[in-house]
Design a protein around this motif. Structure first.
Motif, PDB file in Angstrom:
ATOM      1  N   GLY A  24       1.201 -16.399 -10.415  1.00  0.00           N
ATOM      2  CA  GLY A  24       0.448 -15.135 -10.801  1.00  0.00           C
ATOM      3  C   GLY A  24       1.022 -13.665 -10.824  1.00  0.00           C
ATOM      4  N   ARG A  25       2.330 -13.433 -11.387  1.00  0.00           N
ATOM      5  CA  ARG A  25       3.440 -12.667 -11.534  1.00  0.00           C
ATOM      6  C   ARG A  25       3.213 -12.716 -12.959  1.00  0.00           C
ATOM      7  N   GLU A  26       3.223 -11.517 -12.912  1.00  0.00           N
ATOM      8  CA  GLU A  26       3.894 -11.605 -14.766  1.00  0.00           C
ATOM      9  C   GLU A  26       5.527 -11.282 -15.532  1.00  0.00           C
ATOM     10  N   PRO A  72       3.946  -8.008  -8.463  1.00  0.00           N
ATOM     11  CA  PRO A  72       2.658  -8.012  -7.718  1.00  0.00           C
ATOM     12  C   PRO A  72       2.308  -8.997  -8.722  1.00  0.00           C
ATOM     13  N   SER A  73       1.278  -9.607  -7.452  1.00  0.00           N
ATOM     14  CA  SER A  73       0.797 -11.471  -7.242  1.00  0.00           C
ATOM     15  C   SER A  73      -1.026 -11.606  -7.743  1.00  0.00           C
ATOM     16  N   ARG A  74      -1.610 -11.767  -8.881  1.00  0.00           N
ATOM     17  CA  ARG A  74      -3.009 -10.966  -9.469  1.00  0.00           C
ATOM     18  C   ARG A  74      -4.060 -12.342  -8.135  1.00  0.00           C
ATOM     19  N   LEU A  75      -2.684 -13.260  -6.793  1.00  0.00           N
ATOM     20  CA  LEU A  75      -3.572 -14.590  -6.796  1.00  0.00           C
ATOM     21  C   LEU A  75      -3.461 -14.104  -4.830  1.00  0.00           C
ATOM     22  N   SER A  76      -2.737 -12.893  -4.606  1.00  0.00           N
ATOM     23  CA  SER A  76      -2.583 -13.039  -3.205  1.00  0.00           C
ATOM     24  C   SER A  76      -3.729 -12.675  -2.338  1.00  0.00           C
ATOM     25  N   ASP A  77      -4.382 -12.358  -3.197  1.00  0.00           N
ATOM     26  CA  ASP A  77      -6.122 -12.221  -2.051  1.00  0.00           C
ATOM     27  C   ASP A  77      -6.463 -13.860  -1.783  1.00  0.00           C
ATOM     28  N   GLU A  78      -6.505 -14.216  -2.976  1.00  0.00           N
ATOM     29  CA  GLU A  78      -7.200 -16.202  -3.209  1.00  0.00           C
ATOM     30  C   GLU A  78      -5.817 -17.240  -2.380  1.00  0.00           C
TER      31      GLU A  78
END
Length: 506
Positions: A24-26, A72-78
Motif C-alpha cells: 500500500g505504499r506509492e 506511508p502505507s494505506r493498508l497500515s490500519d488493516e
C-alpha cells in the motif's frame, strides 16, 4: 568477487519496490530514480544479481531503501504487526481453553536481556537415547506464557512423531523441484509416470532434453531424488523447528524475540539462513534489536520464512490456538511484519487445533483464520483458495487459478500465495496425507516448504506414524541431518519425545 546473496542493497531494492506496491505504499518516484540510474531488476531465482554493482549504484540503492521505508502505507490500519492491534481486528479470536480472561499483551517485556547475556546451559538433544512416553517433563517454577492453560492438554506422542515425519516427507518431496516453474514440475513427473505424484521424484527415465530445460535443484538432487535418498537431508524447513525446540528448552514459552535471536546466534550458521532470516541475522550483527531487525532493509518481511518456523508453536499448545498464535507472533516478529507474521500465526493456530485429534482439516483451517485480520491480504488469499478447492474437482484447475492471480506480482517465496496454496491442498485432499502433500508440492512456488507444512498438518490428522504410507517414511530411516546444535542424526521418535516434553510442561 564474493557475491553475498540476500543482503546486498542493489539486489534488495527491486524486491522492496515490489513489496511497497503490495503493502500500500506509492513507490513510483523511487522506482523512476532507480531505473534512470540503470539499476537492475530484482534477481528472479537467486539472492544475488549476476553482475556486481558499481559503488555508486550500491550507495543509491541504500538511500532508496531508506526512502521507501519512510513512505506511508494505506493498508497500515488493516494490516498491523502489533499483536494488540491484530487481536482488536479479529472478532472471533479463540478463547482461552482454561476459561480465563486474556491478560494484557506486552510487545516488549519489562526487561529484555542483551544478546548473549548469561547464555543458558546447553540442553542435549538425547540423540540415540530410547524414548519413553510418560511424565510431564516440566520443571518446577517454570514461568508460563500469557494465556497458557495451567494444565495443558497433552498431545498423543504418536501424533507428534507423525507430524515430524510428515514435515520431513513433504519437504523431501519438494526439494528437487524447488524454484522450477509449474510446467517443469508437471512435465518431469509425467515423464516417469508419477503424475499425480505418488512417490518421490526420480531422474530415471526422464529425457535429457527435458532435464536440460528444467534441471533439478542443484543443491537437492544428490540427496532428494528417490534413487539418492538416504535419511532426511538437511533443510531449513527442518532446521527451524529444531531451533524452536531449543528456544522452548532454554527459555520456556515466555521467550521473547530476543531469546529467539540469542539461540540463532548460538546455534544457527549464517550460511544456513535465507531471505528475511539472513537480513535479520545481519541486522542483529549490526547491533539492531527486534522488532527493527524485521524492518530495516528487509524486503522479504512478508515472505514464507516465519511460516516455516511455526509448527513447534502449534505442537506445544494443543487445543489452544490463541496461545499458539501469540507464541508464533513473538518468534515471527524477529524477521517479519504484517502478512509474513500472519502466515506464521495462521499455521500455528491450525496445528494447535489439529494436534488434539478432535477436528477435521476444515475446522482447523477455519480456526486458523480467526487469528488473522479478516481484511488482510493473507486472509483474502486463504479464503479464495479454500473456495476454489471446494469448487473444482481437478486440483490442477485450482493451482492454475492461484497462479493466474499471484504469479505475475508475487515472488515464488512470498507468504501470501504459498499459504493460500497450502490451504487449498489440505482442503482439496480433505486432510488425507498423501493427497495433501502431493497437492502442495505439485502446486509449485516454494515446493519444499509447502510440502513440509502440509505434511505436518496432515500427519497430525493421521495420528500415528503407522498411518503414513511406508514408501514415504521408510527412506527417511528415522534419521535427520542438520547443522543445528547436537541434533544431527537424531531420530524422529526422539524429536517427538522432546516436543512432547515441551507440550506438557506447565
Amino acid at each position: 568477487m564474493l557475491r553475498l546473496t540476500w543482503v546486498q542493497p542493489e539486489d534488495l531494492i527491486g524486491h522492496e519496490l515490489r513489496q511497497a506496491t503490495q503493502d500500500g505504499r506509492e513507490p513510483s518516484a523511487v522506482a523512476a530514480r532507480w531505473q534512470a540510474a540503470a539499476g537492475p531488476e530484482a534477481p528472479q531465482h537467486a539472492g544475488a544479481s549476476a553482475t556486481p554493482a558499481s559503488p555508486y549504484l550500491r550507495l543509491l540503492a541504500t538511500d532508496l531503501l531508506d526512502e521507501l521505508a519512510d513512505l506511508p502505507s494505506r493498508l497500515s490500519d488493516e494490516e498491523p504487526t502489533d499483536l494488540t492491534r491484530i487481536k482488536s481486528l479479529c472478532p472471533d479470536w479463540p478463547p482461552d481453553p482454561a476459561g480465563r480472561p486474556t491478560p494484557p499483551t506486552h510487545e516488549q517485556p519489562p526487561h529484555t536481556p542483551a544478546l548473549h547475556e548469561h547464555p543458558p546451559p546447553h540442553t542435549p538433544a538425547l540423540r540415540g537415547q530410547s524414548c519413553r512416553w510418560g511424565g510431564t517433563g516440566g520443571r518446577d517454577g517454570t514461568p508460563s506464557a500469557p494465556g497458557r492453560a495451567t494444565t495443558p492438554r497433552a498431545p498423543h506422542p504418536a501424533s507428534l512423531e507423525a507430524a515430524w515425519l510428515g514435515r520431513a516427507v513433504g519437504c523431501l518431496l519438494g526439494k528437487p523441484v524447488e524454484k522450477l516453474p509449474l510446467t517443469g514440475i508437471r512435465q518431469l513427473a509425467k515423464a516417469t509416470g508419477n503424475w499425480p505424484l505418488k512417490t518421490y521424484f526420480t531422474a530415471h527415465g526422464v529425457p535429457q532434453d527435458l532435464l536440460t530445460r528444467y534441471p533439478w535443484n542443484r543443491r537437492s538432487a544428490t540427496t532428494s531424488l528417490a534413487e539418492n535418498i538416504d535419511g532426511m537431508p538437511e533443510d531449513d524447513d527442518l532446521n527451524y523447528p529444531l531451533l524452536n525446540l531449543l528456544v522452548l528448552q532454554r527459555h520456556t514459552r515466555a521467550f521473547t524475540p530476543t531469546d529467539v535471536a540469542t539461540v540463532w546466534l548460538d546455534e544457527l550458521p549464517a550460511g544456513r539462513t535465507f531471505t528475511a532470516e539472513r537480513i535479520a541475522y545481519r541486522n542483529l550483527l549490526s547491533g539492531l534489536e527486534p522488532p527493527l531487525t524485521a524492518r530495516h532493509h528487509n524486503p522479504f518481511r512478508e515472505w514464507i520464512g516465519a511460516l516455516i518456523r511455526a509448527d513447534v508453536h502449534g505442537w506445544t499448545n494443543p487445543g489452544d490456538p490463541a496461545a499458539a498464535a501469540e507464541q508464533a507472533h513473538r518468534d515471527a516478529t524477529l524477521t517479519h511484519t504484517a502478512n509474513g507474521v500472519y502466515a506464521a500465526m495462521f499455521t500455528a493456530a491450525v496445528i494447535a487445533t489439529a494436534v488434539t485429534g478432535d477436528h477435521d482439516v476444515h475446522a482447523c483451517l477455519r480456526t486458523g483464520l480467526t487469528v488473522v485480520p479478516p481484511r488482510s491480504r493473507l486472509a483474502h488469499a486463504v479464503r479464495q483458495a479454500v473456495e476454489l478447492a471446494h469448487q473444482h474437482t481437478d486440483f490442477d484447475t485450482v493451482v492454475d487459478a492461484l497462479h493466474a492471480t499471484y504469479a505475475a506480482t508475487h515472488h515464488w517465496v512470498h507468504a501470501v500465495p504459498n499459504t493460500a496454496l497450502i490451504a487449498a491442498a489440505l482442503t482439496h485432499a480433505d486432510g488425507d496425507f498423501t493427497g495433501s502433500v502431493r497437492r502442495a508440492v505439485s502446486g509449485g512456488w516454494d515446493t519444499d516448504s509447502n510440502g513440509a507444512t502440509a505434511g505436518s498438518i496432515a500427519g497430525l490428522l493421521a495420528g500415528s506414524p503407522r498411518a503414513l504410507p511406508e514408501h514415504w517414511t521408510a527412506p527417511l530411516k528415522n534419521r535427520l541431518a542438520t547443522s543445528v546444535g547436537d541434533f544431527h542424526g537424531t531420530g524422529f521418535d526422539t524429536l517427538a519425545h522432546l516436543t512432547h516434553l515441551e507440550a506438557t510442561r506447565p
